[in-house]
Design an enzyme around this catalytic site. Structure first.
Site, mmCIF file in Angstrom:
data_model
loop_
_atom_site.group_PDB
_atom_site.id
_atom_site.type_symbol
_atom_site.label_atom_id
_atom_site.label_comp_id
_atom_site.label_asym_id
_atom_site.label_seq_id
_atom_site.Cartn_x
_atom_site.Cartn_y
_atom_site.Cartn_z
ATOM 1 N N CYS A 11 8.440 -1.583 4.601
ATOM 2 C CA CYS A 11 9.736 -1.830 3.985
ATOM 3 C C CYS A 11 9.794 -3.310 3.594
ATOM 4 O O CYS A 11 8.860 -4.057 3.845
ATOM 5 C CB CYS A 11 10.829 -1.480 4.986
ATOM 6 S SG CYS A 11 12.306 -0.855 4.211
ATOM 7 N N CYS A 84 11.429 1.904 0.864
ATOM 8 C CA CYS A 84 12.381 1.335 -0.082
ATOM 9 C C CYS A 84 11.656 1.089 -1.399
ATOM 10 O O CYS A 84 10.437 0.918 -1.431
ATOM 11 C CB CYS A 84 13.012 0.053 0.458
ATOM 12 S SG CYS A 84 11.892 -1.338 0.642
ATOM 13 N N CYS A 91 4.120 -3.310 -2.752
ATOM 14 C CA CYS A 91 3.134 -3.096 -1.694
ATOM 15 C C CYS A 91 1.776 -3.591 -2.170
ATOM 16 O O CYS A 91 1.405 -3.395 -3.337
ATOM 17 C CB CYS A 91 3.045 -1.612 -1.358
ATOM 18 S SG CYS A 91 1.796 -1.202 -0.120
#
Length: 146
Positions: A11, A84, A91
């Protein structure tokens, strides 16, 4: 013997949603051969409201630590689950050896309003995450590979 599986919940701040997912995954009985981790793009500390709503559901995450994701964590993961949209978009590159899933959970820490409204948002996020984790645990128990 197969290699240990590692699930990384990711997250933005590793303060709420990924922490709750880690707590549920560890509590709901994933196989001992599966390592559960959580991290954030920028660790922001464990949110007290996340601790509170998890305790309401019988899960203690108060000893978990908010950590910043590292390249090593990503490289060693078998499954990366973003919780999220920001983490999903930002990422680090997912290695070819890992599966990636996205669970779009609204950030309860961004809700403003009365204490009751904020608490309700945290409970909603907790319950949605619990449903997702139940599905994941059932997949693992049925032998689904990732």
């Amino acid at each position: 013997m197969s290699e240990k599986k590692r699930v990384l919940f990711l997250c933005t701040g590793n303060s709420c949603r990924s922490q709750m997912a880690e707590g549920f995954a560890k509590t709901l009985g994933t196989d001992p051969s599966v390592e559960i981790m959580s991290a954030g793009l920028d660790a922001q500390g464990l949110n007290p409201m996340a601790i509170k709503v998890m305790q309401e559901d019988g899960v203690d995450i108060s000893s978990q630590e908010s950590t910043t994701v590292t390249e090593e964590m990503v490289a060693s993961a078998s499954l990366i689950i973003t919780l999220c949209d920001h983490a999903d978009a930002n990422c680090p590159a997912t290695p070819a050896t890992a599966e990636r899933r996205h669970w779009p959970i609204a950030d309860p820490a961004q809700v403003s309003g009365s204490d009751a409204e904020v608490l309700a948002a945290f409970r909603d996020a907790r319950d949605e995450i619990k449903d997702y984790v139940f599905g994941l645990v059932n997949d693992l128990r049925s032998g689904e590979e990732f």
